[in-house]
Scaffold this active site. Sequence first.
Site, short mmCIF file in Angstrom:
data_model
loop_
_atom_site.label_atom_id
_atom_site.label_comp_id
_atom_site.label_asym_id
_atom_site.label_seq_id
_atom_site.Cartn_x
_atom_site.Cartn_y
_atom_site.Cartn_z
N GLU A 21 0.86 -1.20 0.00
CA GLU A 21 0.00 0.00 0.00
C GLU A 21 0.89 1.26 0.00
O GLU A 21 1.95 1.26 0.65
CB GLU A 21 -0.84 -0.02 1.29
N ASN A 75 -7.00 6.27 -1.75
CA ASN A 75 -5.93 5.32 -1.47
C ASN A 75 -6.18 4.16 -2.44
O ASN A 75 -7.15 3.41 -2.27
CB ASN A 75 -6.01 4.88 0.00
N LYS A 118 -9.52 2.12 -1.90
CA LYS A 118 -9.73 1.57 -0.55
C LYS A 118 -11.07 2.00 0.04
O LYS A 118 -11.39 3.19 0.10
CB LYS A 118 -8.58 2.03 0.35
N GLU A 145 -5.98 8.88 7.61
CA GLU A 145 -6.53 8.43 6.32
C GLU A 145 -7.91 9.04 6.06
O GLU A 145 -8.25 9.35 4.92
CB GLU A 145 -6.61 6.91 6.28
N CYS A 171 -4.88 -2.95 2.80
CA CYS A 171 -4.58 -2.87 4.23
C CYS A 171 -5.76 -3.18 5.15
O CYS A 171 -6.13 -4.32 5.32
CB CYS A 171 -3.95 -1.53 4.57
N ASN A 177 0.34 -0.99 5.45
CA ASN A 177 1.26 -0.23 6.31
C ASN A 177 0.64 -0.31 7.69
O ASN A 177 -0.33 0.39 7.98
CB ASN A 177 1.28 1.25 5.94
N1 CDT Z 1 -2.99 1.42 6.47
C1 CDT Z 1 -3.90 0.82 7.25
O1 CDT Z 1 -5.04 0.64 6.86
N2 CDT Z 1 -3.48 0.47 8.48
C2 CDT Z 1 -4.37 -0.03 9.48
C3 CDT Z 1 -3.88 0.42 10.79
C4 CDT Z 1 -4.95 0.47 11.75
S1 CDT Z 1 -4.54 1.47 13.10
C5 CDT Z 1 -5.29 2.96 12.71
C6 CDT Z 1 -4.48 -1.55 9.49
O2 CDT Z 1 -5.61 -2.05 9.62
O3 CDT Z 1 -3.49 -2.26 9.42
#
Ligand code: CDT
Length: 330
Positions: free
Chosen positions: A47, A115, A132, A151, A181, A206
């Site tokens: 991502e 995204n 996304k 985000e 993600c 990420n």
């Molecule tokens: N990038 C992304 O979607 N990361 C989320 C982190 C969650 S914490 C706000 C994830 O679900 O891995």
Amino acid sequence: MARTLVLAAAQLGPIQKAEGRDVAVGRMVRLMEKAHRRGAEVVVFPELALTTFFPRWYEEEPERADRWFETALPSAATAPLFEAARRYGIGFHLGYAELAHEPDAAGRMRKRRFNTAVYVHPSGEIVLKYRKVHLPGHAEYDPRRGVQHLEKRYFEVGDLGFPVVRAPLGGTEANIGLMICNDRRWPEAWRVLGLQQVELVMLGYNTPSLNMENRGFEAHHLRVFHSHLSVQAGCYQNACFAAAVAKAGTEDGHELFGHSIIVNPQGEIMAQATSWEDELIVAECDLSMCDLGRRTIFDFARHRRPEAYGRITAQVGSEAPPAWRPRPAG
Ligand code: CDT
């Protein structure tokens, strides 16, 4: 009959805020070259692969974050990826921040930010695009958090649904689907792909090593466990393969976990990254393995009961159930 695909997941180590796209793209091209040497036909990148994970940085004016976005693909900065795809005859998946000028749902032309992920054929043509849907985090600066996760400030909710397409992939054809993600944690997303007979899900992530929203303790190892649990369950319950690929390591002092994996339709991990750096993992996937689940325990046409699932689409938040109490004695 076996339908074999040599699949590579190209985990990226950290990209610092001060580093330009040229640094990331150079590293990615080297990973594509390595993938080619190892016989891979498809490479999956994470991502927001071209830059640092910028939603951790607050901008008072959201437009000031536009420097992190791509307005065209390919662009001068990303052209080397498309050239490498042609040179090596290798398809690739890329996650990036997309800035589009297009009409919104009300028909108003405006700047829109998503995204986004694409799967690109070795010819350089974009086969599939996904924006996304599940955006985690928050839209306003949160002073209680050690690290922001903005985000919801920088991106709109994706408007393309969860599309699947059948396309040439290596020496075979496959039903390809994408998610990004946080989507991997939502069984609804997997099932929408499963209902389109997805065979390979490509997804990048990420994920911070620490839960910055939690004021209490969350064991470190459970962060990775929950990521793997979600991907392995999604593959098993929808009879598909997945490449779940991390951006890993410490970006400007903020740690993201790695542990990228390739998973088969039995929910087994076929390959796993062991570093938090640029790392290529490769697995030979026989896509005909998807048939077993699809013909037996997850033969949706025979066993699903949508008439009992109304709440899944009718309701967003959970509701408290009616309370039961024992009858008063006597
Ligand atoms: N990038 C992304 O979607 N990361 C989320 C982190 C969650 S914490 C706000 C994830 O679900 O891995």
